[in-house]
Design an enzyme around this catalytic site. Sequence first.
Site, PDB file in Angstrom:
ATOM      1  N   GLY A  77       0.824  -1.197   0.000  1.00 20.17           N
ATOM      2  CA  GLY A  77       0.000   0.000   0.000  1.00 20.17           C
ATOM      3  C   GLY A  77       0.858   1.246   0.000  1.00 20.17           C
ATOM      4  N   CYS A  78       0.267   2.366  -0.423  1.00 25.46           N
ATOM      5  CA  CYS A  78       1.021   3.619  -0.509  1.00 25.46           C
ATOM      6  C   CYS A  78       1.420   4.115   0.876  1.00 25.46           C
ATOM      7  CB  CYS A  78       0.202   4.669  -1.244  1.00 25.46           C
ATOM      8  SG  CYS A  78      -1.483   4.876  -0.630  1.00 25.46           S
ATOM      9  N   TYR A  79       0.443   4.207   1.783  1.00 30.69           N
ATOM     10  CA  TYR A  79       0.755   4.583   3.155  1.00 30.69           C
ATOM     11  C   TYR A  79       1.765   3.602   3.759  1.00 30.69           C
ATOM     12  CZ  TYR A  79      -2.918   8.127   4.103  1.00 30.69           C
ATOM     13  OH  TYR A  79      -3.690   9.258   4.153  1.00 30.69           O
ATOM     14  N   ALA A  80       1.547   2.310   3.497  1.00 34.87           N
ATOM     15  CA  ALA A  80       2.394   1.278   4.097  1.00 34.87           C
ATOM     16  C   ALA A  80       3.836   1.398   3.631  1.00 34.87           C
ATOM     17  CB  ALA A  80       1.848  -0.108   3.768  1.00 34.87           C
TER      18      ALA A  80
END
Length: 825
Positions: free
Chosen positions: A641-644
């Site tokens: 994920g992008c946040y991850a």
Amino acid sequence: MKAGSNLATKSFRSTARRALVRSSVARSIPVQHRIIRSYGQDHSSTAEKETIAKLLYNIGSRKEVEQYLRHFSSVESQKFAVIKVGGAVLTDELDTLASALTFLNRVGLYPIVLHGAGPQLNQLLEEANVEPQYNEGIRITDAKTLEIARKVFQQENIKLVEALERHGTRARPIPGGVFVADYLDRDKYGYVGKIKSVNKNVIESAIRAGTLPILTSLAETPDGQILNVNADVAAAELATVLEPLKIVFLNEKNGLYHGVTGKKIDVINLDEEYEDLLKEPWVRYGTKLKIKECKELLDRLPRSSSVAIISAGHLHKELFTDSGAGTLIRRGHKLFKYDSLEKVDADKMRNILEAEDPTIKSGKTSVASYLHYLRDKKVNIYTDEPGQVLAVVTQDPSNPGAPAVLEKFVTNKTAALNNVPDNLWTNIKKDHPALSWEITKEEEDGNLDKSWHFERADGSLRNSHTGKTLFFYGIEGAEKVKKTFDGFSGKRSFSTMVQRRAYTTSARKNVGLIGARGYTGRELINLIDQHPNLNLTHVSSRELEGKALEGYTKDKLTYVNLKPEDIKDHDHVDAWVLALPNGVCHPFVRQIEQDVKDGKQREKSLVDLSADYRFEDTWTYGLPEFNREKLAGATRIANPGCYATGAQMSIKPLLPFLASSPTVFGVSGYSGAGTKPSNKNDPAFLKDNIVPYALTGHIHEREVSSQLGHPIHFIPHVAPWFQGIALTVNIPLNKSMSSRDVKDVFSEFYQNEKLVKIIEGEPPLVRDNAGKHSVSIGGFGVQADGKRAVICTTIDNLLKGAATQAVQNLNLSLGFDEYAGIPTQ
């Protein structure tokens, strides 16, 4: 790190910095549990073992960690490591030291700890108005000094034991009874001892009881008089008796440093470097004394023993990775180079080939036929003194401009564990600025696994039919690279028969995109359009079916609406990218795997951009900066994920220093909410606003916690800009650090990473990183007491947070340069 079926060009980190960040932890845990259970007492729960396994694999590659664990478990517990702890470490890094020792003990290892107390003793002497006296660097110990020394040693000994027990680790204080000594020179030094013998029964008793032995450097005469002994000397005497694999001297500087360049010295190979090193003008005083002491100590020990000078916070990395983190001092072996076959000891060469070379062990060829093959070659032959490692490099006399070829590189396990191949490789690189070589499938699982070769190569070519991989370095230009690899197809084998090897050197692969309507799909199309090795052959979208694809210049394509059962009809596609919402791609994956099983299509690389497979053991987690080894040639990749991605990159360098769970405050542009209308992607609703959502239990919170092996807290928000993420990460520290310390940790951790930018000064801004393919990390704020750091990170959610990372993963899967098609400036 790279595999697949075509050219790949990549420059990797130096060996001395490697292994902090690699692994697909989940797949390896069952194996690790078996290893842990073989090590003495099982004093932790299954959950705790899983955490330990994850942490182990975060500090080194799976190959390194399992190799070292097996090696340590093959010796008696008391022969694992002797660790000398300076008094300053007990004052400044007590909790860090206790945590590191606990970590080792949790996998069943029993380091023997011997500590000094010099700074503490000086302080108490000052308070007692006793001025310290020295003669030739030895502390003169009168009756008053000895009285205070005995008191301070007992206090520091108990302090360390109690710190360990607070961490749940059983420890036994042993302030005396181990060292038997005579007076060194009573008239000259007073109560200072010279060790005559070591009572190791006391140590062995502690280990049998499942406790860590914590020793001081106080000794006793046969009639019971206590004597003071230098802690370094005591550690050396202890090591001489126990013959451990590792002798560790902890210091706050984390190693020895070059007197001219100021850089840390990673490795000293005494047999090769000792005499020249002592002639260096900057090698003097304490540095010279320490190197001499290590030489004298190691000369008395088995060649497998080594000395490490390192800080407490890097202790477990020093013990579980080939390169370590501080300064590693070992005897090594003298290395030799020969320019003709006649100059080599034939028996030594035969022995290593028969013992370690797969083609000879399997009977495919013989030593005699291989030597006959080399007879008319221009060769350089490299080996070490005992004949544990061998390399053969040939050059075509008729084509002096062609790169040299590494014909053989074989080593036994002992040499590999002691890094002798690395020393040999350094010599090869000095002699040959350009080189190519190949390894077979059998060699991939040998004493030097595939990752070892990838890390020394600029690029590679994999033949999916034969399982062989070709590597190179120092070859500039695409045409020269292609010519080099084309030349391998006519290369003669090492037998009396002439054979031709058919390697495909096709420079392009076909990619199909399922879910092309979204923002990420759009960015992927743009990247593939500029990619030198990828062709886009299918764009699938239910809503856009029948419409022409705009912006793709390599071919004219029309959107289609592919169903899972349609995939088998497009076997010319080499990789499918699934850019679908969460929960939607399972039917496609199941159908592809069933079709492959039924022989209806060949194996394909699948890159899933959703969260559907990020927690699946059978899929490889696609964060290349942390997981290149597993991604090389992987066919099932779960894009993070992008946040991850941003959160992990903000936390992972400080993972060894975490005191408790980090908190991630994230703000994303509204493109992160996708194209389906909602308040989270409505510019009117978001105007002059910032909207929190999923305040607990967000899937990225679980994703980051799972990958780091440590819980984190995550609070996402959406803001009125279109693309880009800002992350402010609060990290509690288990030791006091300065802003410069934290920044240096990140700079070293991400050195040579093309898509990670370390920002000096003010924290990075979203607007400066939007549209960029890299992650920017900065801020590096530290609380006044040094126990809390704040990291600021920006990442484009559509690019490095999604599409760019997918292209990295495609490149690694298919064997291209990891950054092919990605602007890195």
